[in-house]
Design an enzyme around this catalytic site. Structure first.
Site, PDB file in Angstrom:
ATOM      1  N   HIS A  99       1.019  -1.056  -0.073  1.00  0.00           N
ATOM      2  CA  HIS A  99      -0.048   0.216  -0.422  1.00  0.00           C
ATOM      3  C   HIS A  99       1.024   0.822  -0.056  1.00  0.00           C
ATOM      4  CE1 HIS A  99      -2.977  -2.906   2.634  1.00  0.00           C
ATOM      5  NE2 HIS A  99      -2.814  -2.881   1.181  1.00  0.00           N
ATOM      6  N   PRO A 100       1.666   1.239  -0.846  1.00  0.00           N
ATOM      7  CA  PRO A 100       2.635   2.642  -0.748  1.00  0.00           C
ATOM      8  C   PRO A 100       1.665   3.980  -1.259  1.00  0.00           C
ATOM      9  CG  PRO A 100       2.925   1.126  -3.033  1.00  0.00           C
ATOM     10  CD  PRO A 100       2.320   0.599  -2.052  1.00  0.00           C
TER      11      PRO A 100
END
Length: 549
Positions: free
Chosen positions: A473-474
């Protein structure tokens, strides 16, 4: 060779697919989409259980590696990202999770007009075709993106949810509704046993229009500027050493390469920190120190218990069992191969004084080698991943060299903030209590990781350092904020500060991490951006009295 279009979109991931669809609704607009990877033809993309294969397939995956951080035990953590039509929505775990009201209200409080929860809710609704429970004030029923709830009733999943309820965590039929807190089966982008990616939902329908032009195997190498205006993109067809091309944009260039690739392309094009650019021999075209800075991601240790008295996915995905499951999927589109990797979602608090859920936990009746999703173990097991929803720690994405084919330096700086370390320990303790709850007792053999020898906070933290991984989830590397913010890259119209004809539209514009997986919000960002780009009046904000955070 040079072609000219009205809009050039770099990246056919979640955001790029939505943009291509919406912008091409206006027949007078020509849209070109550049995608570094191939078409989304591979069968493993469309088979939900195929994620376990696409996880490591470099033909459709950037397969990045993060740099070791102060709290990752000297490890380089693997960071897969989609490199095909649909981007990461073509290789992810299918989860649909928007986040909490408070997440978006915080964006607005940081100076981003029109990005509070009442403003973005209409776009979430416009995107989705919700099949299942949910109040219509929160859920959409007529959009392109089909969202279903897992309908496979697994005894271990049922026992896990009963265990959560026994610990005071309520059942919540719709964590994308009024309130997120609680436990339930996961909502996912799967329809009739097949993945619903951004490409299948948005790009492929748009490709039927004559004004949409998709270029695959097109690796963008540089944004073309005339003065301070972006006028096109240079790309290489077919990989390093391939043939160079360029496309021109009459109206705008839109970067939708994602949290790693969008700041990388800006830096390669001379937009970013002057010191960084000069260190690689790149002429500074526009000083913008925030480019690539502020990276955030969710960091999750995965607690594992050994299972008895029942078969888990570990045994059911090999040999004759797997062959039978394949036949079942081929004939009915049901069974194990139609499932997402995570089956149950749980949102709760790390402490009694926490105002909103700051922990996210997931459950799956399977276990993976060395705590890493993608490689099933031989022994039967069940896993709870736990992570802090709103981390404070921030890292960066920076070019490694002036070579556009060199992967960027990705430093996430997990757990650098002291609060993050406290919350991650609280999450592991809750995971232990959940796995050892009374309803799971008939199936619970023993705790494998972190193991019964781990008892103190320092020992839990040591285990998190040893085995924690990214949750994929960057965000936050081209952050949205006012021009006088030293960290801001784009304004609340997603225009790059100080430049013309250039926007960034993807998860990188998030000013801070949300309490959710990022795909749903990335789609929303692109849908809202399409109205901003076309100069349309935004959808009317929705007042939701009494909605939970």
């Amino acid at each position: 060779m040079t072609e000219t279009f009205d809009y050039v979109i770099v990246g056919a991931g979640s955001a790029g697919c939505v943009l291509a669809n919406r912008l091409s609704e206006d027949a007078c607009n020509s849209v070109c989409v550049l995608e570094a990877g191939p078409k989304d033809w591979h069968p493993y993309i469309h088979l939900p259980a195929g994620f376990i294969k696409t996880f490591h397939m470099k033909g459709i995956n950037w397969a990045y590696q993060q740099e070791p951080g102060p709290w990752t035990g000297g490890r380089k953590i693997y960071a897969p990202r989609g490199k095909t039509l649909g981007g990461s929505s073509s290789i992810n775990g299918h989860i649909y999770n928007r986040g909490q009201r408070q997440d978006f209200d915080t964006w607005a409080q940081l100076g981003n007009r029109g990005w509070g929860y009442p403003d973005v809710l209409p776009y979430f609704k416009r995107l989705e075709r919700r099949v299942g429970e949910g109040e219509d004030i929160f859920r959409g029923r007529e959009g392109n993106l089909t969202v279903t709830t897992m309908d496979w009733k697994d005894p271990l999943c049922e026992a896990f949810m009963a265990g959560a309820i026994s610990l005071g965590i309520p059942k919540n039929p719709d964590y994308n509704g009024a309130i997120q807190e609680g436990v339930s089966y996961a909502q996912r982008t799967i329809k009739n046993g097949l993945r619903v990616s951004a490409a299948t939902a948005f790009l492929h329908p748009a490709e039927k229009r004559p004004n949409v032009h998709v270029r695959t195997h097109a690796h963008a190498t540089e944004i073309i500027f005339e003065g301070k205006r972006a006028v096109g993109v240079r790309y290489i067809k077919g990989g390093k050493g391939g043939k160079p091309f360029e496309v021109r944009a009459n109206k705008e260039v839109i970067l939708s390469g994602g949290t790693y690739n969008s700041p990388q392309l800006l830096q390669l094009s001379g937009v970013g920190s002057p010191d960084l650019l000069r260190s690689h021999g790149i002429v500074v075209r526009h000083a913008l120190p925030g480019v690539g800075e502020g990276l955030q991601d969710h960091y999750a240790p995965r607690s594992v218990a050994r299972v008895k008295n029942i078969k888990t996915i570990n045994e059911r995905r090999r040999g004759l069992s797997l062959a039978l499951e394949a036949i079942k999927w081929a004939t009915t589109r049901r069974g194990l191969l139609s499932l997402s990797p995570t089956m149950v979602y749980c949102f709760w608090h790390s402490g009694e004084t926490t105002e909103s859920s700051d922990l996210q936990l997931t459950f799956t009746p399977a276990s993976y080698k060395e705590g890493v999703q993608g490689q099933l173990e031989d022994e039967p097991g069940m896993t709870v991943a736990s992570w802090q929803q709103r981390p404070e720690s921030r890292g960066y994405v920076r070019i490694r060299s002036a070579d556009p084919f060199a992967p960027p330096i990705i430093q996430t700086n997990y757990l650098v903030a002291e609060l993050d370390r406290r919350v991650i320990v609280a999450g592991m303790k809750l995971a232990r209590r959940l796995l050892a709850s009374a309803p799971l007792a008939p199936y619970y053999a023993y705790e494998d990781f972190p193991g019964p020898g781990v008892q103190t906070d320092d020992e839990f933290l040591g285990a998190a350092t040893q085995r924690g991984t990214t949750t994929f989830h960057p965000g936050c590397t081209c952050r949205m904020g006012p021009a006088d913010s030293s960290w801001a890259v784009v304004d609340d119209q997603l225009r790059v500060h100080g430049l013309q004809g250039l926007r960034v539209v993807d998860a990188s514009i998030m000013p801070r991490m949300i309490s959710a997986n990022l795909n749903a919000s990335t789609l929303m960002i692109a849908d809202k951006a399409s109205d901003l780009i076309r100069g349309r009046t935004p959808l009317e904000a929705v007042a939701v009295p009494g909605a939970g955070v």
